[in-house]
Design a protein around this motif. Sequence first.
Motif, mmCIF file in Angstrom:
data_model
loop_
_atom_site.group_PDB
_atom_site.id
_atom_site.type_symbol
_atom_site.label_atom_id
_atom_site.label_comp_id
_atom_site.label_asym_id
_atom_site.label_seq_id
_atom_site.Cartn_x
_atom_site.Cartn_y
_atom_site.Cartn_z
ATOM 1 N N CYS A 126 0.857 -1.192 0.000
ATOM 2 C CA CYS A 126 0.000 0.000 0.000
ATOM 3 C C CYS A 126 0.898 1.249 0.000
ATOM 4 O O CYS A 126 1.638 1.477 0.957
ATOM 5 C CB CYS A 126 -0.886 -0.007 1.238
ATOM 6 S SG CYS A 126 -1.836 1.503 1.432
ATOM 7 N N CYS B 212 -5.472 0.533 6.042
ATOM 8 C CA CYS B 212 -6.130 1.825 5.841
ATOM 9 C C CYS B 212 -7.390 1.711 4.987
ATOM 10 O O CYS B 212 -8.038 2.718 4.710
ATOM 11 C CB CYS B 212 -5.154 2.836 5.234
ATOM 12 S SG CYS B 212 -4.749 2.514 3.509
ATOM 13 N N CYS C 35 0.297 3.657 3.011
ATOM 14 C CA CYS C 35 0.866 3.221 4.298
ATOM 15 C C CYS C 35 2.391 3.338 4.310
ATOM 16 O O CYS C 35 2.978 3.586 5.354
ATOM 17 C CB CYS C 35 0.416 1.801 4.622
ATOM 18 S SG CYS C 35 -1.299 1.731 5.175
ATOM 19 N N CYS D 226 -6.038 -2.579 1.054
ATOM 20 C CA CYS D 226 -5.096 -2.504 2.182
ATOM 21 C C CYS D 226 -5.914 -2.728 3.444
ATOM 22 O O CYS D 226 -6.850 -1.981 3.707
ATOM 23 C CB CYS D 226 -4.410 -1.144 2.221
ATOM 24 S SG CYS D 226 -3.425 -0.917 3.716
#
Length: 157
Positions: free
Chosen positions: A107, A134, A110, A131
Amino acid sequence: MDATLAMAAYNGLKFAKDSLTTIVQGKVEIDTQTRILAALEKLGTAQDALFQMRDEMFSLQVENQQLKSEAEQNKKRQEKLDQYELVKTTGGAIVHRSKGEPLHYLCPSCINKGQLEILQDNRTMSGTFRCTACAADYPINPRENRPPIRKDYAPYP
Ligand SMILES: [Zn+2]
């Protein structure tokens, strides 16, 4: 100079100050007494300065330790990130793809927050991966345009 040395210097000054105080309390001439009192005052000032320096040194040592730990974490994260390459997927997403097997993606959102989170395949026709940290979706695979499933379809006769 570390906190232990500062403490030794502080204790040395304290001993000298206490010794002089004991002498002043004995019988000495007024002139000598005045000079000893002035010396005592200077010793007290030096003692306070050392005490303050010891506290500052301790704070700096704690801060130094934290920075070393952060640098170590950043180095480890970068070493892991070096095992990936930035690619544009067939679905159009810009993500980090693993250089080795099993093939997987990270991700990007992230990564910017300092976390390495593996995207999971949603297994939908949209071709998106999610993800789990998140909840962002990324178009990794191209969208499939399968015909809708007929309700009267019977796979087995
Ligand atoms: Zn994420």
